[in-house]
Design an enzyme around this catalytic site. Structure first.
Site, PDB file in Angstrom:
ATOM      1  N   ARG A 127      74.865  60.381  38.263  1.00  0.00           N
ATOM      2  CA  ARG A 127      73.560  60.092  37.675  1.00  0.00           C
ATOM      3  C   ARG A 127      73.590  58.728  36.985  1.00  0.00           C
ATOM      4  O   ARG A 127      74.633  58.294  36.463  1.00  0.00           O
ATOM      5  CB  ARG A 127      73.262  61.190  36.646  1.00  0.00           C
ATOM      6  N   THR A 403      63.008  61.243  45.423  1.00  0.00           N
ATOM      7  CA  THR A 403      64.298  61.879  45.554  1.00  0.00           C
ATOM      8  C   THR A 403      64.447  62.357  46.982  1.00  0.00           C
ATOM      9  O   THR A 403      63.473  62.602  47.670  1.00  0.00           O
ATOM     10  CB  THR A 403      64.342  63.061  44.550  1.00  0.00           C
ATOM     11  N   THR A 421      68.450  59.855  44.157  1.00  0.00           N
ATOM     12  CA  THR A 421      67.075  59.442  43.909  1.00  0.00           C
ATOM     13  C   THR A 421      66.972  58.037  43.331  1.00  0.00           C
ATOM     14  O   THR A 421      67.919  57.514  42.744  1.00  0.00           O
ATOM     15  CB  THR A 421      66.416  60.435  42.925  1.00  0.00           C
ATOM     16  N   ASN A 423      63.994  57.946  41.627  1.00  0.00           N
ATOM     17  CA  ASN A 423      62.980  58.590  40.790  1.00  0.00           C
ATOM     18  C   ASN A 423      61.658  58.616  41.531  1.00  0.00           C
ATOM     19  O   ASN A 423      61.507  59.446  42.424  1.00  0.00           O
ATOM     20  CB  ASN A 423      62.857  57.947  39.412  1.00  0.00           C
ATOM     21  N   ASP A 445      63.025  59.410  33.061  1.00  0.00           N
ATOM     22  CA  ASP A 445      63.445  60.805  32.952  1.00  0.00           C
ATOM     23  C   ASP A 445      63.956  61.156  31.558  1.00  0.00           C
ATOM     24  O   ASP A 445      64.185  62.327  31.253  1.00  0.00           O
ATOM     25  CB  ASP A 445      64.520  61.130  33.994  1.00  0.00           C
ATOM     26  N   SER A 474      67.685  65.717  34.576  1.00  0.00           N
ATOM     27  CA  SER A 474      67.187  65.730  35.945  1.00  0.00           C
ATOM     28  C   SER A 474      66.845  67.158  36.348  1.00  0.00           C
ATOM     29  O   SER A 474      67.335  68.127  35.761  1.00  0.00           O
ATOM     30  CB  SER A 474      68.251  65.170  36.893  1.00  0.00           C
ATOM     31  N   SER A 475      66.009  67.283  37.367  1.00  0.00           N
ATOM     32  CA  SER A 475      65.721  68.590  37.971  1.00  0.00           C
ATOM     33  C   SER A 475      66.463  68.777  39.298  1.00  0.00           C
ATOM     34  O   SER A 475      66.326  69.832  39.925  1.00  0.00           O
ATOM     35  CB  SER A 475      64.214  68.735  38.215  1.00  0.00           C
ATOM     36  N   GLY A 495      61.494  66.403  44.939  1.00  0.00           N
ATOM     37  CA  GLY A 495      60.250  66.956  44.439  1.00  0.00           C
ATOM     38  C   GLY A 495      60.055  66.904  42.942  1.00  0.00           C
ATOM     39  O   GLY A 495      59.182  67.587  42.414  1.00  0.00           O
ATOM     40  N   GLY A 496      60.875  66.129  42.216  1.00  0.00           N
ATOM     41  CA  GLY A 496      60.669  66.012  40.778  1.00  0.00           C
ATOM     42  C   GLY A 496      60.753  67.360  40.091  1.00  0.00           C
ATOM     43  O   GLY A 496      61.674  68.142  40.314  1.00  0.00           O
TER      44      GLY A 496
END
Length: 591
Positions: A127, A403, A421, A423, A445, A474-475, A495-496
């Site tokens: 990340r 992403t 990603t 973002n 984020d 993050s998701s 998909g955020g």
């Protein structure tokens, strides 16, 4: 072995694969039925006569990604003797070329690896991190409000990239081929170019306002004063040079060499914060996965700074006491209960989740089955609880602690799930001059102001406040589902905020409703994230189901599609792959 593919028109596959130097193999995806003994065996194993949608079937290896050319790069790598990690790294670098709105060198992400050699599961965190000069209130204006666009479309939006470090670390740690061999397809695609797809052309057109303000970006993605159109060739010479440097020098070229120097110069020209010191001290982290048990299956997924793994397990724990198989897929009863569980999980996300290197996250409590039972007991079977009445729970007493995604499985049983990603589409829209590399806007984020939603409508708290060197929440939820100690399902999605629920529904569709990956991908999806108090659904649900849900008090909103899953299932010695039909450019390829 012949394989089958129903989602990508053959003409599109042919046009895309023609951009590769090597011809499409004879066993690339086919739509025509087969009558070989092997195909009949596969059909019997999956009872294709009962299935509405059919996955791609292969025996030796499977690569599933959002872009056919990247899937081809992974398949080429497997056929050259590489393992699943080699193929995943090949796909990762190729997506930076052929899926520039999400695939990247200038972003970051997560990788889940299952090593067949020793049976270990590893979560690789690459990340992005906040620059050393980042500060808590850097996106607030003089009145203390979040300044519009500052965390998205300026040089201040860029976090220190992790993708190059992550991909090269994985290759060195678990791969078997030389890095130069694994990166060869990406270099070839950047150097020779490929035709822009309709999907990419539409994405470029939608982002023209933000992308078009940067000369280095326009030089690559525009022609004659406008974004590239479908069919136009996209040649990326600067990116090819950057890829060649990485292939020969490894991550050092990016973090301590000529690529990094150009990124730092780009920052200095436009008031960005990333310094040479930020790049030099970037490190990937091997973390212990989040592990849950659901109906006899072992769910292995990403820990913080992803919130995805914790809340995937948390919701599955709540669901375990419900007979959803009897209620049925897509029924009002199933959707209502799952939506109520989603609300509770996203409320907890807003309070507790952040980078565990900086804050204490009550992981054991949040993933505790006892805590899940306590939460599930608050759910009314026929009445939706207003989001205004829901607050973060108290997991501590249960403590004991845009992403893209791609999935790869090889014949030896190695499995890799990667979500990475920039973002939003194309990230910040900024290309570091002379590198061909698009830079992320991942700083959005973080919680720019605790309690204020980000671009995805997610509310964060103090745990996700900006600090130097911290990784934003993050998701992303790359996930492995294990059966009898072996990979059974490898999946994930972009998909955020909706990644977590998309992966959840894919896992539930496979385990509870016994759908194959193609059926799960084609099933309409739904999503609730606590705030706004809205049950978002794709088109395709029965009007009767929606009427019942409204009767329960759910606030229904039919909205655009959610997620683009890339899934491999391992069953009866065969590999079943499906690329989500929501993206027509994707492909599942195997042999």
């Amino acid at each position: 072995m012949p394989i089958r593919r129903l989602f990508l028109p053959l003409a599109v596959v042919a046009a895309l694969l023609s951009a590769c130097a090597t011809p499409a193999p004879h066993d690339a995806a086919r739509a025509a039925p087969t009558t070989t003994a092997a195909a009949q065996s596969a059909a019997a194993a999956y009872d294709f006569d009962m299935d509405v949608f059919h996955p791609v079937v292969a025996k030796h290896g499977m690569v599933v990604s959002e872009q056919a050319l990247a899937s081809q790069a992974g398949l080429e790598t497997l056929k050259a003797g590489g393992n699943a990690v080699d193929a995943a790294v090949a796909v990762g670098f190729a997506l930076a070329v052929v899926l520039p709105n999400a695939g990247n060198l200038g972003g970051g992400g997560f990788m889940m690896v299952h090593s067949a050699q020793d049976g270990r599961d590893i979560a690789l965190d690459f990340r992005e991190t906040a620059p050393g000069r980042a500060s808590r209130d850097m996106y607030l204006d003089a009145s203390g409000q979040v300044a519009d666009g500052r965390s998205l479309f300026t040089h201040l939006a860029v976090g220190v990239p992790g993708s190059v470090a992550g991909l090269t670390h994985a290759q060195q740690r678990w791969g078997t081929l030389p890095l130069s061999r694994v990166m060869a397809p990406a270099i070839r695609l950047a150097e020779r170019g490929y035709p822009v797809s309709q999907t990419l052309a539409e994405t470029l057109a939608k982002t023209a306002k933000t992308m078009g303000q940067w000369p280095a970006t326009r030089a690559i993605f525009w022609r004659d004063g406008a974004p590239l159109k479908a069919g136009d060739p996209l040649v990326q010479k600067d990116l090819a040079r950057s890829l060649r440097l990485i292939a020969s020098q490894g991550a050092r070229a990016f973090y301590q060499g000529p690529i990094g120097q150009k990124i730092v110069a780009e920052m200095a020209r436009h008031g960005g914060l990333i310094s040479a010191q930020d790049l030099a001290r970037y490190r990937v982290v091997e973390r212990t996965p989040i592990v849950g048990e659901y109906r006899g299956f072992r769910v292995v997924t990403m820990p913080p700074p992803s919130s995805g793994g914790i809340h995937l397990v948390q919701i599955l724990n709540m669901m375990e006491g419900w007979p959803v198989r009897d209620w049925g897929a897509g029924s009002a009863q199933t959707i209502h209960h799952m939506a109520e569980a989603m609300k509770l999980a996203y409320a907890d996300r807003s309070e507790y989740l952040g980078d565990t290197d900086f804050v204490k996250v009550p992981v054991a409590g949040l993933t505790s089955k006892a805590y899940a039972r306590a939460l599930a007991a608050t759910i009314d079977a026929t009445h939706a609880r207003p989001s205004s009445d829901i607050h973060p729970g108290k997991p501590q007493p249960y403590e004991s602690d845009q992403t893209t995604h791609f999935s790869v499985v090889d014949a030896a049983g190695n499995a890799v799930a990667v979500t990475y990603t920039l973002n939003t589409n194309f990230g910040s829209g900024i290309v570091a001059d002379g590198t061909g590399i698009l830079l992320n806007n991942e700083m959005d984020d973080f919680s720019a102001k605790p309690g204020v939603a980000n671009v995805y409508g997610l509310i964060g708290g103090e745990a996700n406040a900006i600090q130097p060197d911290k990784r934003p929440l993050s998701s992303m939820t790359p996930t492995l589902v294990m059966k009898d100690g072996q990979p059974w399902l490898v999946t994930g999605s972009p998909g955020g905020a909706r990644i977590i629920t998309t992966v959840l529904e894919t896992v539930v569709d496979a385990i509870d409703f016994q759908m194959n990956p193609a059926e799960a991908a084609a099933t309409p999806r739904f999503h609730h994230q606590w705030w706004p108090d809205q049950l978002r659904v794709e088109k395709g649900f029965s009007p009767d189901t929606l009427r019942l849900l409204r009767g329960y008090g759910q606030h229904i909103a039919v909205m655009p599609t959610m997620g683009r899953t890339q899934t491999v299932q391992v069953r009866d010695g065969l590999l079943y792959g499906a690329s989500d039909p929501r993206n027509p450019d994707g492909a599942a390829l195997g042999y």
